[in-house]
Design an enzyme around this catalytic site. Sequence first.
Site, PDB file in Angstrom:
ATOM      1  N   CYS A  83      46.229  11.876  15.661  1.00 21.02           N
ATOM      2  CA  CYS A  83      45.637  13.113  15.134  1.00 21.02           C
ATOM      3  C   CYS A  83      44.113  12.972  15.029  1.00 21.02           C
ATOM      4  O   CYS A  83      43.436  12.934  16.032  1.00 21.02           O
ATOM      5  CB  CYS A  83      46.293  13.503  13.819  1.00 21.02           C
ATOM      6  N   HIS A 142      52.092  13.419  15.058  1.00 20.71           N
ATOM      7  CA  HIS A 142      52.263  12.379  14.044  1.00 20.71           C
ATOM      8  C   HIS A 142      53.533  11.562  14.274  1.00 20.71           C
ATOM      9  O   HIS A 142      54.548  11.798  13.618  1.00 20.71           O
ATOM     10  CB  HIS A 142      52.267  13.003  12.641  1.00 20.71           C
ATOM     11  N   GLU A 155      54.215   8.739  13.186  1.00 18.02           N
ATOM     12  CA  GLU A 155      54.600   8.012  11.953  1.00 18.02           C
ATOM     13  C   GLU A 155      55.505   8.863  11.062  1.00 18.02           C
ATOM     14  O   GLU A 155      56.113   8.342  10.144  1.00 18.02           O
ATOM     15  CB  GLU A 155      53.350   7.534  11.198  1.00 18.02           C
TER      16      GLU A 155
END
Length: 244
Positions: free
Chosen positions: A112, A217, A219
């Site tokens: 990001c 994202h 994660e």
Amino acid sequence: MRPRIGITSWLRDDSDGLERWAAVRDTYAGAIRTAGGLPVVLPVADGDPGVIAEYLGAVEGLLLPGGGDVAPAYYGEARDERCEEPDRERDFFEIHLARAALEGRTPILGICRGLQVLNVVGGGTLYQDVACRPGTSPQHAASREDRRKPIHPVHILPGTRLHAIMGVSESLVTSTHHQFVKDLAPGFRITAESPEDGAVEGIENPAHPFLVAVQWHPERMYQDHPEHLALFRALVAAAKEMRG
Ligand code: MN
């Protein structure tokens, strides 16, 4: 020994304003651990080149996480009112650290804001807001509550390192960004696009041992989606290889 992966943090005010925290979302650390790496939080330093070189010497890889907008001054533009107020300390630290990692060939994964930092460090520019890029789908800027929800598709371009890592050509991804790559950094290539509006969703530098960045994202997705865990595994593998 697990390869050490430095994760940059930012300075967050204590509620009484008397002290600050070196803040980083634990989801990044969890993803690195799950991928076999040792996450190491890097507190914001003042940009002293000596300290930055020692930070890089203390890790085998680097993860640049999400966050607020990079100051447009770093890509030669005045700040639009829709661009967030910059975090000067974090910008200065990450820009200098990323530049050293780019030149020093440290494996680096950008997520990001991390993708945006890398494009800027490489000499590229950004659209400061979704409104500055006509025809862009509003889906990229999901609400806070929806930030863990896969929300828009991305097309992953064949022949790229990203495609080799993820092993898929399409994926539905989380998306909480309002800025976009405008001019791609020279020597970089686009690795993923939003099929709806052509927005850049991934970049990499093929001349670097491992410089891979995505606008979404992973994660927030790695626990349920192995192709997103593969991004962290690839960073850890590259870090291991650099150590020899
Ligand atoms: Mn997006």
